[in-house]
Design a protein around this motif. Structure first.
Motif, PDB file in Angstrom:
ATOM      1  N   LEU A   1       0.855  -1.183   0.000  1.00 52.99           N
ATOM      2  CA  LEU A   1       0.000   0.000   0.000  1.00 52.99           C
ATOM      3  C   LEU A   1       0.892   1.234   0.000  1.00 52.99           C
ATOM      4  O   LEU A   1       2.065   1.153   0.365  1.00 52.99           O
ATOM      5  CB  LEU A   1      -0.904   0.026   1.240  1.00 52.99           C
ATOM      6  CG  LEU A   1      -1.989  -1.048   1.336  1.00 52.99           C
ATOM      7  CD1 LEU A   1      -2.616  -1.033   2.728  1.00 52.99           C
ATOM      8  CD2 LEU A   1      -3.051  -0.852   0.275  1.00 52.99           C
ATOM      9  N   THR A   2       0.319   2.356  -0.341  1.00 53.63           N
ATOM     10  CA  THR A   2       1.045   3.613  -0.213  1.00 53.63           C
ATOM     11  C   THR A   2       0.863   4.128   1.211  1.00 53.63           C
ATOM     12  O   THR A   2      -0.088   3.750   1.898  1.00 53.63           O
ATOM     13  CB  THR A   2       0.510   4.676  -1.197  1.00 53.63           C
ATOM     14  OG1 THR A   2      -0.828   5.010  -0.820  1.00 53.63           O
ATOM     15  CG2 THR A   2       0.567   4.177  -2.636  1.00 53.63           C
ATOM     16  N   PRO A   3       1.752   4.990   1.671  1.00 50.15           N
ATOM     17  CA  PRO A   3       1.545   5.605   2.983  1.00 50.15           C
ATOM     18  C   PRO A   3       0.188   6.318   3.070  1.00 50.15           C
ATOM     19  O   PRO A   3      -0.458   6.275   4.112  1.00 50.15           O
ATOM     20  CB  PRO A   3       2.722   6.576   3.102  1.00 50.15           C
ATOM     21  CG  PRO A   3       3.796   5.943   2.286  1.00 50.15           C
ATOM     22  CD  PRO A   3       3.062   5.340   1.102  1.00 50.15           C
ATOM     23  N   LYS A   4      -0.238   6.928   1.977  1.00 47.11           N
ATOM     24  CA  LYS A   4      -1.546   7.599   1.956  1.00 47.11           C
ATOM     25  C   LYS A   4      -2.671   6.599   2.229  1.00 47.11           C
ATOM     26  O   LYS A   4      -3.592   6.886   2.991  1.00 47.11           O
ATOM     27  CB  LYS A   4      -1.747   8.288   0.597  1.00 47.11           C
ATOM     28  CG  LYS A   4      -3.040   9.044   0.478  1.00 47.11           C
ATOM     29  CD  LYS A   4      -3.147   9.715  -0.888  1.00 47.11           C
ATOM     30  CE  LYS A   4      -4.500  10.366  -1.059  1.00 47.11           C
ATOM     31  NZ  LYS A   4      -4.653  10.975  -2.391  1.00 47.11           N
ATOM     32  N   ASP A   5      -2.593   5.423   1.605  1.00 48.25           N
ATOM     33  CA  ASP A   5      -3.590   4.375   1.853  1.00 48.25           C
ATOM     34  C   ASP A   5      -3.568   3.933   3.317  1.00 48.25           C
ATOM     35  O   ASP A   5      -4.613   3.684   3.923  1.00 48.25           O
ATOM     36  CB  ASP A   5      -3.338   3.149   0.967  1.00 48.25           C
ATOM     37  CG  ASP A   5      -3.561   3.419  -0.512  1.00 48.25           C
ATOM     38  OD1 ASP A   5      -4.357   4.319  -0.851  1.00 48.25           O
ATOM     39  OD2 ASP A   5      -2.913   2.718  -1.322  1.00 48.25           O
ATOM     40  N   LEU A   6      -2.370   3.825   3.883  1.00 50.12           N
ATOM     41  CA  LEU A   6      -2.241   3.419   5.288  1.00 50.12           C
ATOM     42  C   LEU A   6      -2.799   4.486   6.229  1.00 50.12           C
ATOM     43  O   LEU A   6      -3.422   4.159   7.230  1.00 50.12           O
ATOM     44  CB  LEU A   6      -0.782   3.109   5.631  1.00 50.12           C
ATOM     45  CG  LEU A   6      -0.262   1.800   5.052  1.00 50.12           C
ATOM     46  CD1 LEU A   6       1.255   1.735   5.130  1.00 50.12           C
ATOM     47  CD2 LEU A   6      -0.889   0.620   5.776  1.00 50.12           C
ATOM     48  N   VAL A   7      -2.591   5.752   5.902  1.00 54.18           N
ATOM     49  CA  VAL A   7      -3.148   6.841   6.712  1.00 54.18           C
ATOM     50  C   VAL A   7      -4.672   6.711   6.736  1.00 54.18           C
ATOM     51  O   VAL A   7      -5.300   6.778   7.795  1.00 54.18           O
ATOM     52  CB  VAL A   7      -2.705   8.223   6.179  1.00 54.18           C
ATOM     53  CG1 VAL A   7      -3.538   9.339   6.781  1.00 54.18           C
ATOM     54  CG2 VAL A   7      -1.230   8.450   6.465  1.00 54.18           C
TER      55      VAL A   7
ATOM     56  N   SER B   1      -2.617  10.223  11.486  1.00 53.27           N
ATOM     57  CA  SER B   1      -2.008  11.314  10.729  1.00 53.27           C
ATOM     58  C   SER B   1      -0.825  10.778   9.920  1.00 53.27           C
ATOM     59  O   SER B   1      -0.264   9.715  10.235  1.00 53.27           O
ATOM     60  CB  SER B   1      -1.523  12.409  11.671  1.00 53.27           C
ATOM     61  OG  SER B   1      -0.391  11.967  12.398  1.00 53.27           O
ATOM     62  N   GLY B   2      -0.429  11.539   8.911  1.00 50.92           N
ATOM     63  CA  GLY B   2       0.712  11.144   8.100  1.00 50.92           C
ATOM     64  C   GLY B   2       1.982  11.010   8.910  1.00 50.92           C
ATOM     65  O   GLY B   2       2.758  10.073   8.720  1.00 50.92           O
ATOM     66  N   ALA B   3       2.210  11.941   9.827  1.00 55.18           N
ATOM     67  CA  ALA B   3       3.419  11.893  10.656  1.00 55.18           C
ATOM     68  C   ALA B   3       3.421  10.654  11.542  1.00 55.18           C
ATOM     69  O   ALA B   3       4.460  10.002  11.718  1.00 55.18           O
ATOM     70  CB  ALA B   3       3.521  13.150  11.511  1.00 55.18           C
ATOM     71  N   THR B   4       2.269  10.313  12.087  1.00 54.98           N
ATOM     72  CA  THR B   4       2.168   9.132  12.946  1.00 54.98           C
ATOM     73  C   THR B   4       2.472   7.871  12.156  1.00 54.98           C
ATOM     74  O   THR B   4       3.225   7.001  12.612  1.00 54.98           O
ATOM     75  CB  THR B   4       0.763   9.049  13.579  1.00 54.98           C
ATOM     76  OG1 THR B   4       0.544  10.219  14.353  1.00 54.98           O
ATOM     77  CG2 THR B   4       0.602   7.822  14.445  1.00 54.98           C
ATOM     78  N   VAL B   5       1.901   7.762  10.966  1.00 49.54           N
ATOM     79  CA  VAL B   5       2.143   6.581  10.134  1.00 49.54           C
ATOM     80  C   VAL B   5       3.613   6.516   9.731  1.00 49.54           C
ATOM     81  O   VAL B   5       4.220   5.445   9.759  1.00 49.54           O
ATOM     82  CB  VAL B   5       1.207   6.559   8.910  1.00 49.54           C
ATOM     83  CG1 VAL B   5       1.645   5.503   7.896  1.00 49.54           C
ATOM     84  CG2 VAL B   5      -0.228   6.289   9.351  1.00 49.54           C
ATOM     85  N   THR B   6       4.205   7.639   9.384  1.00 53.28           N
ATOM     86  CA  THR B   6       5.628   7.669   9.017  1.00 53.28           C
ATOM     87  C   THR B   6       6.486   7.132  10.149  1.00 53.28           C
ATOM     88  O   THR B   6       7.405   6.324   9.925  1.00 53.28           O
ATOM     89  CB  THR B   6       6.059   9.102   8.637  1.00 53.28           C
ATOM     90  OG1 THR B   6       5.305   9.508   7.497  1.00 53.28           O
ATOM     91  CG2 THR B   6       7.540   9.164   8.320  1.00 53.28           C
ATOM     92  N   ASN B   7       6.193   7.539  11.373  1.00 49.81           N
ATOM     93  CA  ASN B   7       6.951   7.038  12.531  1.00 49.81           C
ATOM     94  C   ASN B   7       6.767   5.536  12.705  1.00 49.81           C
ATOM     95  O   ASN B   7       7.730   4.811  12.990  1.00 49.81           O
ATOM     96  CB  ASN B   7       6.544   7.777  13.801  1.00 49.81           C
ATOM     97  CG  ASN B   7       7.015   9.212  13.808  1.00 49.81           C
ATOM     98  OD1 ASN B   7       7.959   9.575  13.118  1.00 49.81           O
ATOM     99  ND2 ASN B   7       6.344  10.044  14.584  1.00 49.81           N
TER     100      ASN B   7
END
Length: 168
Positions: free
Chosen positions: A69-75, A81-87
């Protein structure tokens, strides 16, 4: 009787003119969520995961092969939030449970992929997770569970929480 009943009785005593029944429903949903989440959090901790990390791994796993999946899909899927998923992705990648790479068809996109180790981990942890959830519902009959699930689904839909897309 439960703890929420105590609060309702106090309100009835102090403000008999008010219908406090909505407080009972809201309070019980909140208390149930707190109690159920505590049990799940304990299970994940025993497995060396945080609930939020399991959420990412499970989202990738249930997306189906090739578990990408893309990070956007995971968000969107994890409602974070995007920052939370990135971490979370950084932590899980450092543990070898997923990889991130640039999409060869769109160099601006990143693709997150569940590794074989990540898949094995989530496949093992989900079994214990379901067992924990089953234990937490022991006090309800099958009929109770069906009614509760239907009522909660109706409540969520009435408040705008509808399926993101048709069940694919």
């Amino acid at each position: 009787m439960d703890r929420v009943s105590d609060f309702l009785n106090q309100w009835h005593r102090e403000r008999p003119d008010l219908d406090v029944s909505p407080m009972g429903i809201h309070g019980r949903i909140k208390r149930a969520a707190e109690i159920l989440e505590r049990g799940q959090r304990d299970h994940f901790a025993e497995q060396g995961l945080k609930h939020s990390e399991f959420d990412v791994l499970a989202t990738l796993r249930r997306s189906g092969a090739p578990f990408q999946l893309t990070p956007k899909d995971l968000v969107a899927a994890t409602m974070s939030s995007g920052a939370t998923v990135t971490n979370r992705l950084s932590e899980l990648e450092s543990r070898g449970l997923l990889t991130r790479h640039t999409d060869p068809t769109n160099r601006r996109e990143v693709i997150v992929t569940l590794t074989d180790e990540g898949r094995a981990t989530v496949d093992e942890v989900v079994v214990g997770h379901l067992a924990t959830e089953e234990r937490q519902l022991d006090g309800l009959t099958a009929s109770d569970r069906e009614r509760l699930a239907a009522l909660l689904q109706k409540l969520l839909a009435a408040n705008g929480d509808t399926a993101a897309r048709n069940n694919e």
